[in-house]
Design an enzyme around this catalytic site. Structure first.
Site, PDB file in Angstrom:
ATOM      1  N   SER A 103       0.831  -1.206   0.000  1.00  0.00           N
ATOM      2  CA  SER A 103       0.000   0.000   0.000  1.00  0.00           C
ATOM      3  C   SER A 103       0.869   1.260   0.000  1.00  0.00           C
ATOM      4  O   SER A 103       1.795   1.356  -0.804  1.00  0.00           O
ATOM      5  CB  SER A 103      -0.950  -0.071   1.197  1.00  0.00           C
ATOM      6  OG  SER A 103      -2.028   0.813   1.040  1.00  0.00           O
ATOM      7  N   ASP A 222      -9.933  -4.512  -5.234  1.00  0.00           N
ATOM      8  CA  ASP A 222      -9.178  -3.935  -4.127  1.00  0.00           C
ATOM      9  C   ASP A 222     -10.034  -3.052  -3.216  1.00  0.00           C
ATOM     10  O   ASP A 222      -9.984  -3.150  -2.006  1.00  0.00           O
ATOM     11  CB  ASP A 222      -8.012  -3.121  -4.712  1.00  0.00           C
ATOM     12  CG  ASP A 222      -7.130  -2.540  -3.647  1.00  0.00           C
ATOM     13  OD1 ASP A 222      -6.177  -3.227  -3.250  1.00  0.00           O
ATOM     14  OD2 ASP A 222      -7.403  -1.420  -3.174  1.00  0.00           O
ATOM     15  N   HIS A 277      -8.503  -4.899  -0.380  1.00  0.00           N
ATOM     16  CA  HIS A 277      -7.246  -4.225  -0.061  1.00  0.00           C
ATOM     17  C   HIS A 277      -6.535  -4.758   1.194  1.00  0.00           C
ATOM     18  O   HIS A 277      -5.346  -5.020   1.175  1.00  0.00           O
ATOM     19  CB  HIS A 277      -7.467  -2.721   0.087  1.00  0.00           C
ATOM     20  CG  HIS A 277      -6.175  -1.975   0.198  1.00  0.00           C
ATOM     21  ND1 HIS A 277      -5.270  -1.925  -0.839  1.00  0.00           N
ATOM     22  CD2 HIS A 277      -5.599  -1.315   1.233  1.00  0.00           C
ATOM     23  CE1 HIS A 277      -4.202  -1.227  -0.455  1.00  0.00           C
ATOM     24  NE2 HIS A 277      -4.374  -0.855   0.795  1.00  0.00           N
TER      25      HIS A 277
END
Ligand SMILES: *[C@@H]1O[C@H](CO)[C@@H](O)[C@H](O)[C@H]1NC(C)=O
Ligand SMILES: *[C@@H]1O[C@H](CO)[C@@H](O)[C@H](O)[C@H]1NC(C)=O
Ligand SMILES: *[C@@H]1O[C@H](CO)[C@@H](O)[C@H](O)[C@H]1NC(C)=O
Ligand SMILES: *[C@@H]1O[C@H](CO)[C@@H](O)[C@H](O)[C@H]1NC(C)=O
Length: 296
Positions: A103, A222, A277
């Site tokens: 991320s 995601d 995610h």
């Protein structure tokens, strides 16, 4: 796998552990993991365990810096501290290291790889990382900035004060290019789009190009990275249509080495549907198919 090859794998594993313990040699390069926004090393211990099980004797370190709310600190401040810590680990690993950057961590790693002339990163794995920036309403945004939507938050992010927050440093609003170029104090510089001239651009590119391999992992389910293709260097144009990496200006102008890496066949892209995610680093299929083989 046949039983003789699994016996071989087991013996190999035992030998690797012994070698690592007596510090004479390592079968696998050390792995450095960088966490994401509002995140901490605790979240990533499963990935560390997974690597240690798959490749016994691997020295895996999850860097313990800028955890949780501190991850909102501006990017250059973080990159400076990460560079120190990661640089020391790299110096202690003469055969090189691998990076897994999750991320926001992927953007931290872009910065570190640009500014560290002596880095020895073999493979840089960006795991669902907003490498070309972020433009989307997410729960993170709503939590901290409840009064803004993606179409208005530029008013705050593209200001001297707003740039004190990491996410503002890589906020990439396709409708306000001039303000992005004027204010973005991180992504615009890395991408050579800043109104400020970057006198270190050539050096940064040389440093970044020292990696042997770039692995880009992301997918359409995601739910946070927006557009999700940012995890593979895609981004929205003015019409909010996604333009993929090879049609981006940074690629065409080879600003920081993307085209060079691609021509070198050093970029591997994985598009994996069905992963949210916060689950990328916990998903066994993702580890087995997209990560494991690069950690040698
Ligand atoms: C790593 O080694 C380089 C020289 O090879 C040195 O310039 C740098 O300061 C070292 N980094 C750290 C964090 O010790
Ligand atoms: C693993 O890496 C860390 C960070 O570079 C280092 O402090 C530690 O000594 C290493 N462990 C082994 C067993 O080599
Ligand atoms: C945006 O859409 C309009 C109308 O559909 C089109 O004329 C224009 O070329 C598009 N712009 C970009 C940057 O794709
Ligand atoms: C793990 O990833 C696969 C795709 O590789 C996906 O189909 C599956 O639903 C994911 N599992 C979880 C628990 O997210």
């Amino acid at each position: 796998m046949s039983s003789s090859s699994s016996l071989y794998t087991e013996i190999f594993g035992v030998v690797c552990v012994v070698l690592a313990l007596i510090k004479t040699a390592q079968c696998y390069k050390p792995v450095i993991i960088i966490h994401g926004i509002l995140d901490s090393p605790d979240e990533l211990v499963g990935l560390k365990k997974n690597i240690e099980e798959a490749h016994p004797g691997t020295n895996v370190t999850i860097v313990d810096l800028y955890n949780d709310a501190e991850s909102f600190t501006r990017m250059w401040t973080q990159v400076s501290d990460y560079s120190q810590k990661m640089g020391a680990m790299m110096n202690a690993s003469k055969d090189g290291v691998h990076l897994i950057c999750y991320s926001q961590g992927g953007l931290i790693c872009r910065g570190v790889l640009s500014v560290l002339p002596y880095h020895n990163v073999d493979t840089f794995i960006a795991l669902s990382s907003p490498l070309m920036g972020q433009f989307g309403d997410t729960s993170y945004l709503r939590f901290f900035f409840p009064h803004f939507t993606k179409h208005h938050i530029y008013e705050f992010f593209y200001s001297t004060y707003g740039q004190h927050f990491s996410i503002a440093n890589y906020w990439n609003d396709p409708h306000h290019r001039n303000l992005f170029q004027k204010y973005s104090d991180y992504l615009a510089l890395l991408n050579g789009e800043s109104a400020k001239k970057n006198i270190r651009a050539t050096q940064w590119k040389r440093n970044f190009l020292k990696i042997n391999h770039l692995v880009l992992i992301g997918g359409p389910d995601d739910g946070v990275i927006s557009p999700w293709q940012s995890s593979q260097f895609g981004m929205f144009d003015k019409n909010e249509t996604v333009v993929e990496m090879r049609r981006q200006k940074v690629y065409a102008h080879d600003v920081f080495g993307l085209r060079t890496l691609d021509k070198r066949k050093a970029i591997t892209t994985y598009t994996v549907p069905g992963v949210e995610h916060v689950l990328w680093h916990k998903n066994q299929t993702v580890f087995d198919n997209c990560i494991k083989k690069w950690l040698r």
